[in-house]
Design an enzyme around this catalytic site. Structure first.
Site, PDB file in Angstrom:
ATOM      1  N   SER A 131       0.840  -1.197   0.000  1.00 61.54           N
ATOM      2  CA  SER A 131       0.000   0.000   0.000  1.00 61.54           C
ATOM      3  C   SER A 131       0.873   1.244   0.000  1.00 61.54           C
ATOM      4  CB  SER A 131      -0.898   0.017   1.247  1.00 61.54           C
ATOM      5  OG  SER A 131      -1.552   1.266   1.381  1.00 61.54           O
ATOM      6  N   TYR A 144      -1.663   0.655  10.237  1.00 59.82           N
ATOM      7  CA  TYR A 144      -1.813  -0.173   9.028  1.00 59.82           C
ATOM      8  C   TYR A 144      -0.657   0.092   8.069  1.00 59.82           C
ATOM      9  CZ  TYR A 144      -3.580  -1.414   4.377  1.00 59.82           C
ATOM     10  OH  TYR A 144      -3.711  -1.901   3.104  1.00 59.82           O
TER      11      TYR A 144
END
Length: 253
Positions: A131, A144
């Site tokens: 990501s 995250y």
């Protein structure tokens, strides 16, 4: 890495998510067999795929997947758990551990389980889906992002470790895919439709990812957010801050 005639396993397949589109496009590109692995197999809606129940937090489940898919020559580690409400200073450490258990350790366990299989089958490819949060700051998403940053560092190292075994290792990074989960998150934090312009259809990200595997690219950037985050990170050591609807770092957008 040639996709036509390959046998692939994709983790984290769900309803209209990136894993779903990766499975469908692998089949469309002529993969001989595609395993769709999911913690909830009832959410896999691709008739041509072979479904495997897989829980990345369960070592026995990973071992079972390796036994069931011993003919694999492409492994796509797509499964992950997302958190959009977790910052470091007041974090529940159990939640932090659970995120790392899936997003980092689960991916590492899959690589360790399938490396001997890929090597035995003559080499192949591993794609770790990461990501742009690994390179940027967004309130509530930073823990995250840390799991994805750890995954990025691991992937960079694996590329060198596995090259002598004939295994190509790549990373896919993107900012926001227009999946049901991320749409719901974006609408909740910014208002319905506000962040739609920042999102890329998951089918497009899947196409870019598979093109990257075929081209042998080591780092695949799946959308404009990832491109901008990577460029800003290279220009300035300060974290990139994601705002709506652009990626901004010290006036660079």
């Amino acid at each position: 890495m040639e996709l036509h005639g390959a046998t692939a396993l994709v983790t984290g397949v769900g309803i209209d998510n990136l894993g779903h589109h990766l499975v469908r496009q692998l089949i469309e590109r002529g993969a001989t067999r595609v395993y769709a692995a999911a913690r909830r197999p009832e959410n896999v809606h691709v008739d041509e795929a072979e479904i495997i129940r897989l829980d990345l937090t369960d070592a026995a489940s990973i071992e079972g997947a390796a036994r069931a898919a011993a003919d694999v020559d492409i492994l796509i580690n797509n499964a992950a758990t997302f958190a959009g409400d977790l910052n470091f200073i007041d974090a529940d450490l159990d939640r932090v551990r659970r995120l790392f258990e899936t997003n980092f350790y689960g991916t590492l366990r899959m690589v360790q389980a399938f490396t001997p299989i890929l090597e035995h089958n003559g080499g192949g490819a591993i794609l770790n889906v990461l990501s742009a949060a690994a390179w940027s700051h967004l309130d509530g998403v930073d823990v995250y992002g840390a799991t994805k940053a750890a995954g990025w560092r691991m992937t960079e190292s694996l590329r060198h470790e596995l090259a002598p075994r004939g295994i190509q290792v790549s990373s896919l990074l993107f900012g926001m895919a227009a999946t049901p989960t991320l749409r719901a998150y974006a609408d909740a934090v910014a208002g319905p439709g506000v962040m739609d312009a920042m999102m890329t259809p998951p089918a497009e990200i899947a196409r870019i990812a598979l093109d990257g595997i075929e081209a042998g690219r080591s780092q695949i950037l799946g959308d404009r957010l990832a491109v901008d985050a990577r460029a800003a990170l290279a220009d300035d050591p300060e974290p990139v801050v994601i705002t709506s609807p652009r990626v901004v770092a010290h006036g660079v957008s």
